[in-house]
Design a protein around this motif. Structure first.
Motif, PDB file in Angstrom:
ATOM      1  N   ALA A 167      -3.647  -5.302 -10.453  1.00 23.99           N
ATOM      2  CA  ALA A 167      -3.936  -4.702  -9.147  1.00 23.99           C
ATOM      3  C   ALA A 167      -3.426  -3.274  -9.139  1.00 23.99           C
ATOM      4  CB  ALA A 167      -3.246  -5.516  -8.033  1.00 23.99           C
ATOM      5  N   PRO A 168      -3.851  -2.470  -8.157  1.00 20.95           N
ATOM      6  CA  PRO A 168      -3.276  -1.126  -8.021  1.00 20.95           C
ATOM      7  C   PRO A 168      -1.768  -1.230  -7.776  1.00 20.95           C
ATOM      8  CG  PRO A 168      -5.222  -1.372  -6.642  1.00 20.95           C
ATOM      9  CD  PRO A 168      -4.879  -2.734  -7.145  1.00 20.95           C
ATOM     10  N   THR A 268     -10.313   6.001  -7.114  1.00 22.62           N
ATOM     11  CA  THR A 268      -9.374   4.979  -7.610  1.00 22.62           C
ATOM     12  C   THR A 268      -8.406   5.602  -8.624  1.00 22.62           C
ATOM     13  OG1 THR A 268     -11.039   4.334  -9.227  1.00 22.62           O
ATOM     14  CG2 THR A 268     -10.937   3.046  -7.209  1.00 22.62           C
ATOM     15  N   PHE A 269      -7.148   5.940  -8.140  1.00 24.74           N
ATOM     16  CA  PHE A 269      -6.720   5.756  -6.726  1.00 24.74           C
ATOM     17  C   PHE A 269      -5.997   7.027  -6.291  1.00 24.74           C
ATOM     18  CE2 PHE A 269      -6.896   1.520  -8.509  1.00 24.74           C
ATOM     19  CZ  PHE A 269      -7.614   0.840  -7.553  1.00 24.74           C
ATOM     20  N   SER A 272      -2.641   4.997  -1.031  1.00 27.14           N
ATOM     21  CA  SER A 272      -2.595   3.561  -0.731  1.00 27.14           C
ATOM     22  C   SER A 272      -3.810   3.113   0.081  1.00 27.14           C
ATOM     23  CB  SER A 272      -1.309   3.222   0.023  1.00 27.14           C
ATOM     24  OG  SER A 272      -1.223   3.938   1.243  1.00 27.14           O
ATOM     25  N   ASP A 274      -6.859   4.174  -0.389  1.00 23.59           N
ATOM     26  CA  ASP A 274      -7.895   3.903  -1.393  1.00 23.59           C
ATOM     27  C   ASP A 274      -7.728   2.506  -1.973  1.00 23.59           C
ATOM     28  OD1 ASP A 274      -8.939   6.418  -1.052  1.00 23.59           O
ATOM     29  OD2 ASP A 274      -8.012   7.271  -2.840  1.00 23.59           O
ATOM     30  N   ALA A 275      -6.479   2.145  -2.298  1.00 26.88           N
ATOM     31  CA  ALA A 275      -6.221   0.820  -2.868  1.00 26.88           C
ATOM     32  C   ALA A 275      -6.598  -0.278  -1.875  1.00 26.88           C
ATOM     33  CB  ALA A 275      -4.759   0.709  -3.274  1.00 26.88           C
ATOM     34  N   GLN A 276      -6.289  -0.030  -0.607  1.00 28.32           N
ATOM     35  CA  GLN A 276      -6.608  -1.010   0.433  1.00 28.32           C
ATOM     36  C   GLN A 276      -8.118  -1.158   0.594  1.00 28.32           C
ATOM     37  OE1 GLN A 276      -4.629  -0.099   4.110  1.00 28.32           O
ATOM     38  NE2 GLN A 276      -5.446  -1.885   5.180  1.00 28.32           N
ATOM     39  N   THR A 285     -13.463  -0.264  -9.650  1.00 26.58           N
ATOM     40  CA  THR A 285     -12.486   0.778  -9.964  1.00 26.58           C
ATOM     41  C   THR A 285     -13.001   1.605 -11.124  1.00 26.58           C
ATOM     42  OG1 THR A 285     -11.283  -0.687 -11.463  1.00 26.58           O
ATOM     43  CG2 THR A 285     -10.530  -0.605  -9.177  1.00 26.58           C
ATOM     44  N   ILE A 346      -1.094   5.931  -8.100  1.00 27.60           N
ATOM     45  CA  ILE A 346      -1.459   4.525  -7.957  1.00 27.60           C
ATOM     46  C   ILE A 346      -2.433   4.200  -9.076  1.00 27.60           C
ATOM     47  CG2 ILE A 346      -2.551   2.796  -6.479  1.00 27.60           C
ATOM     48  CD1 ILE A 346      -1.640   4.438  -4.073  1.00 27.60           C
ATOM     49  N   PRO A 348      -4.168   0.984 -11.696  1.00 23.65           N
ATOM     50  CA  PRO A 348      -4.352  -0.461 -11.908  1.00 23.65           C
ATOM     51  C   PRO A 348      -3.481  -0.923 -13.069  1.00 23.65           C
ATOM     52  CG  PRO A 348      -6.226   0.770 -12.753  1.00 23.65           C
ATOM     53  CD  PRO A 348      -5.350   1.771 -12.076  1.00 23.65           C
ATOM     54  N   TRP A 390       2.926  -3.359   0.828  1.00 19.78           N
ATOM     55  CA  TRP A 390       2.735  -3.940  -0.489  1.00 19.78           C
ATOM     56  C   TRP A 390       3.692  -5.120  -0.658  1.00 19.78           C
ATOM     57  CZ3 TRP A 390      -0.193  -0.892  -4.235  1.00 19.78           C
ATOM     58  CH2 TRP A 390      -0.567   0.374  -3.766  1.00 19.78           C
TER      59      TRP A 390
END
Length: 783
Positions: A167-168, A268-269, A272, A274-276, A285, A346, A348, A390
Motif C-alpha cells: 500500500a502507499p 501516485t503519490f 495523502s 492522492d493515496a486516499q 498506480t 508517499i 507503494p 493511517w
C-alpha cells in the motif's frame, strides 16, 4: 559541621551510601502499596542535555515523595537503544553510511556505541541522585525486550490486528525507510504553483500543482461535483501535457473549488489525499519515484534525477513546449521526517501495520479514563487521535532493531511465523524449518525491523512481565512532544494485549527553551551539557531549579538561574549549623515538654506546610509544592521562629531550663520537618544533615526512608497567631530600618496589634518578643 557545604564531597559520599545500603531497592514483598513509574527510556541518539534533566528530575521528585508516604516505589530505568536514532548516531560519529557496511559489522558498531552512551546516561542520572533501582534497568535491544516485542507482535498477528499489505506508505528517502504518521513534522517552504494545460477534446483544463515532476504518475483529475465552472467535464477524459496519455476526470468533494484552479491532479503519490483517492476510487498506480529519492528508470525525460532536479527539468521542457500557463510563488507547508528534516514522500511498499483506525473511539474514551497532569494535555492527545489518517506502520527498512519473527514462502509469498519458544529470533540468520500450506519448503526472511516506538511502547507490559504486582502502573512521565507517539502507542498496545490502560496517571512536563520558541534538543546542538553543570553548581542546585517550573510549562535556562538555588543550599546548611549545636544536649525521645505559644505555632505551621506540599505533590505539581515549602522555611522558620527562640535556646539561665527544652523540642521537630519537605528536591544536602545528627535518634537508616507524618486538622487560631506575629515583627523591623538604627537597638514599648482572642497567646510569647525586639515592654492593642 564544616563551615561551608562541600557539595562535591557530600554528593559523592551520599550516592555511595545509597548504593551501598540499597536504599532504593524494590521488593514486591516490602510493606506499603506499590507505586509504580513508567519512565521514558532516553533514546540513544546523542548526549543528554539540560532539557532531559528538567523533565526527568521533576518526575524523580514525585518518586521520592511517594516513597516518603510509606509506599513501595517501583522505579526502573531503561534505555531506548535500537532503531533509526541509534543508527544515525553511529553514522554521524563514524562518518559512514549503514548501507556501505556489511550488516553484521554495522549492527556491532551500534551495540558498542549504545553501550558506551548508556553507561554515560546512567552515570549522569546517578550523579543527579535519582532514586532508581538500577537492578531493574532494561534496554529495548536486549534479548529480554526483543523476546517480549516479538511475542506481542505474534499475538497481534494471530488476532489479525497486525497485518502486512502492499500500500502507499510514508517514506523518507534520506533514511530509506517507511515511517509512521507520528514521525512527521511540518515545515513552511517557498514553492511555486505551476498551472499546466490538460486537454479535454478541444478544451484546455488548467490544473495547478506544486509537484510537476510527478506528471508522469498522474492517474486522474478530480473536480468537485458542484463545481459550476468545470462540473460538465466530469466523466470525460483528459490528455496529460507533455506525455499525452489519457486519464479519467472524476468527481470528489475533496477537490476544493477555491484552491488553485478548482481541478486537482491525482498523481501516485503527491500527498495523502492522492493515496486516499487511489483507495476510494480503485485507481491504478503509476510509479514515478524510487525509494532512494530518484526518478524511476521508465520515467521519460527525468530518469535517475532527484526530485528537485526533476522539477527543474520538467519545467524547462514544459516551457519549451509552450505548456506552462503560469507560475505563482506560494508558501507551501510540507511534511518532513522529524529525525532528519527530509521532505517525506508517499511510495507503494509492502509493510507491516497495526490497526488503529478501527479503534479510534476506544482511544478517545481512554483519554477520560486516565488522569492527566496538567489536565489540558488531554486535548493534545484527543486532537492526535481525531486526526489519525493511517494505520500504524511498524516496519522499518533499517539494520539495527528488533527483527520481525517472519519468513515468506518462496512459492506463494504467504508469511510464516516463529514459534514462541524460539524467541528471540533473527530470520536473516536463522532459516525457517517447516512446510508452507502450498507444500513449499523454501522461505525468504523478513529483513525489516520493528519501529523503535513498537518496542518502547511495550514498557508497561515489560514491567508487568517482570512480576510487577499491580497493573495498570501508577504513573507515566514524559515531555509533551511524545504524547502522539509514546503515550498513544502504549495505550494501543496495552488495550490490545491486556484490555486495560497502561497507567492511571500521566505526568507531562514542558520543554527547556534555548530562546523563545526554540526547544533545546540534541538535533539543534543548543543543549547545555549537564555533567559540567553538576560539577560546577551541584546536583541539588540543578534539581531545585527544575522544581521551579509549573508542570507542563516550557521554561528558559541560563547558568545564572542556579545562583538563587546555591544561596538556598548555603542558607539550609547555615540553618543546620545554627540548630544542631543547640540540640547536642537534647533528646527527642521523652514526652513533649510544656511548649510556649511560639513553639506550638511553628509546629502547627510545619504541619500546614506538610499538608499543602503533599496536596501539590499528590497532583504532580513539584513546583507549586516547592514554593509552599520555601515560604515555610524562609519566612516562618528562619526569619521568625529562630529569631524568637534564640534567647531561650542560648540562655537557659535567663529563660529557665523548661523554656529552653521547649524551644529545643520545637526546633528539633520543625527542622526535621524542613529536611523531610526538601528531601525530594535536594536529596544530597538533606541526607547529609540527617546522617550528621538526626540518624542517632531516628530508626530509619536514611532520611529518604522516613515518612512525612500524617497531620491533623489545621490549628486555625495558632496559624492566625503566627500571621500576626510576622506582621508585627515586620512592622517593628521596618520602623527601625527607617530610623536608621540597628535591629538590635533598644526600644521602649513594642505595640502589638492583634485580635483580642489572640492576646493570651501573645502574652505567653512575651519573653520571646521582648528579647527579639530588644523592647522594654509590650502593649497589646486590638486589631
Amino acid at each position: 559541621m564544616e563551615k561551608r557545604y562541600d557539595f562535591q564531597k557530600h554528593e559523592k559520599e551520599t550516592q555511595e551510601f545509597w548504593e551501598r545500603e540499597g536504599i532504593y531497592r524494590f521488593s514486591p514483598d516490602a510493606p506499603g502499596r506499590v507505586y509504580s513509574i513508567d519512565t521514558p527510556p532516553p533514546t540513544v541518539s546523542g548526549s543528554l542535555h539540560i532539557g532531559h534533566l528538567f523533565s526527568y528530575a521533576q518526575a524523580e521528585m514525585i518518586a521520592r515523595f511517594h516513597r516518603m508516604q510509606g509506599e513501595n516505589v517501583y522505579y526502573p530505568f531503561g534505555f531506548d537503544d535500537n532503531g533509526l536514532p541509534t543508527e544515525r548516531l553511529v553514522e554521524r560519529e563514524k562518518k559512514l553510511r549503514a548501507r556501505d557496511l556489511p550488516h553484521a559489522d554495522f549492527t556491532e558498531l551500534c551495540r558498542e556505541t549504545a553501550s558506551r552512551y548508556e553507561a554515560d546516561f546512567r552515570q549522569l542520572f546517578q550523579s543527579l541522585g535519582f532514586s532508581v533501582d538500577w537492578d531493574l534497568q532494561y534496554e529495548t535491544a536486549s534479548p529480554e525486550t526483543q523476546r517480549l516485542s516479538q511475542k506481542l507482535f505474534l499475538e497481534l498477528a494471530r488476532q489479525g490486528k497486525a497485518y502486512c499489505r502492499e500500500a502507499p506508505v510514508l517514506w523518507c528517502t534520506e533514511c530509506r525507510t517507511s515511517i509512521a504518521q507520528a514521525e512527521l513534522d511540518t515545515r513552511e517552504t517557498d514553492s511555486v504553483f505551476y498551472t499546466l494545460p490538460f486537454s479535454c477534446g478541444e478544451t484546455v483544463l488548467p490544473v495547478a500543482t506544486t509537484r510537476p515532476e510527478l506528471l508522469f504518475g498522474c492517474v486522474c483529475l478530480f473536480i468537485h461535483p458542484e463545481n459550476p465552472q468545470y462540473g460538465e467535464f466530469i466523466g470525460q477524459t483528459a490528455a496529460v501535457p507533455l506525455y499525452g496519455f489519457e486519464i479519467p476526470i472524476l468527481a470528489d468533494e475533496k477537490a476544493d473549488p477555491e484552491k488553485g484552479t478548482g481541478i486537482v491532479m491525482c498523481a501516485t503519490f503527491g500527498d495523502s489525499t492522492d493515496a486516499q483517492w487511489v483507495l476510494e476510487h480503485g485507481l491504478p498506480t503509476r510509479g514515478v519515484l524510487q525509494k532512494d529519492g530518484r526518478m524511476g528508470e521508465d520515467v521519460p525525460y527525468l530518469s535517475g534525477l532527484r526530485v528537485k532536479q526533476a522539477r527543474k527539468e520538467i519545467i524547462r521542457l514544459l516551457e519549451e513546449a509552450g505548456l506552462l500557463l503560469s507560475a505563482e510563488p506560494v508558501i507551501h507547508t510540507v511534511a518532513v521526517h522529524e529525525r532528519c528534516g527530509t521532505e517525506v514522500e508517499i511510495l507503494p511498499s509492502r509493510q507491516w501495520y497495526i490497526d488503529v483506525l478501527s479503534q479510534k473511539e476506544r482511544y478517545r474514551q481512554a483519554a477520560d479514563e486516565i488522569v492527566w497532569h496538567p489536565a489540558q494535555m488531554k486535548d493534545r492527545y484527543l486532537s492526535w487521535v481525531e486526526n489519525l489518517k493511517w494505520d500504524w506502520c511498524i516496519s522499518r527498512q533499517r539494520y539495527y532493531g528488533v527483527p520481525f519473527p517472519v519468513w515468506y514462502c518462496r512459492n506463494c509469498g504467504r508469511p510464516v511465523f516463529a514459534s514462541q519458544d524460539s524467541l528471540p529470533v533473527n530470520p536473516v540468520e536463522q532459516p525457517y524449518e517447516g512446510t508452507c500450506a502450498c507444500g513449499c519448503t523454501e522461505f525468504l526472511p523478513e529483513s525489516a525491523v520493528l519501529d523503535t516506538w513498537a518496542t518502547s511502547s511495550v514498557t508497561p507490559l515489560l514491567h508487568k512481565s517482570r512480576g510487577l504486582p499491580e497493573y495498570p502502573l501508577s504513573m507515566r512521565t514524559h515531555a509533551h512532544e511524545i504524547i502522539r507517539t509514546w503515550t498513544f502507542y502504549s495505550i494501543v498496545r496495552s488495550l490490545y494485549h491486556t484490555g486495560k490502560l497502561p497507567w492511571k496517571h500521566l505526568m507531562i512536563s514542558g520543554f527547556v527553551l534555548a530562546k523563545r520558541g526554540e526547544k533545546i534538543s540534541k538535533s539543534k546542538g543548543n543543549g547545555l551539557e549537564p555533567t559540567s553543570l553538576i560539577r560546577e553548581h551541584s546536583a541539588d542546585a540543578l534539581r531545585l531549579w527544575a522544581a521551579n517550573a509549573r508542570l507542563g510549562t516550557d521554561t528558559f535556562f541560563s547558568p545564572a538561574d542556579l545562583q538563587p538555588e546555591k544561596r538556598f543550599l548555603t542558607k539550609l546548611w547555615n540553618a543546620a549549623r545554627f540548630a544542631l549545636p543547640l540540640l547536642e544536649d537534647f533528646s527527642p525521645l521523652p514526652a513533649s515538654p510544656p511548649l510556649l505559644s511560639a513553639d506550638r505555632w511553628i509546629l502547627a505551621r510545619a504541619d500546614e506546610a506538610l499538608r499543602s506540599a503533599a496536596f501539590q505533590l499528590s497532583n504532580y505539581e513539584a513546583g507549586q509544592a516547592r514554593h509552599e515549602i520555601d515560604r515555610f522555611f524562609w519566612n516562618d522558620f528562619c526569619d521568625t521562629y529562630i529569631e524568637l527562640a534564640k534567647e531561650r535556646l542560648y540562655s537557659a539561665e535567663r529563660q529557665g531550663t523548661d523554656a529552653r527544652r521547649a524551644a529545643q523540642y520545637a526546633l528539633y521537630h520543625a527542622f526535621f520537618t524542613v529536611l523531610k519537605l526538601y528531601a525530594p528536591f535536594a536529596p544530597h544536602i538533606t541526607e547529609t544533615i540527617y546522617l550528621e545528627f538526626f540518624r542517632k535518634f531516628e530508626p530509619e537508616p536514611s532520611l529518604h526512608l522516613t515518612r512525612w507524618p500524617q497531620t491533623g486538622e489545621p490549628e486555625e487560631q495558632l496559624l492566625l497567631f503566627g500571621e500576626r506575629l510576622k506582621e508585627n515583627l515586620s512592622t517593628m523591623r521596618r520602623e527601625k530600618t527607617e530610623k536608621g538604627v540597628s535591629l538590635r537597638a533598644e526600644m521602649g514599648c513594642f505595640p502589638i496589634h492583634a485580635e483580642e482572642k489572640l492576646h493570651p497567646l501573645f502574652k505567653e510569647a512575651e519573653s520571646d518578643l521582648l528579647s527579639c525586639s530588644h523592647a522594654e515592654s509590650l502593649k497589646l492593642l486590638p486589631l
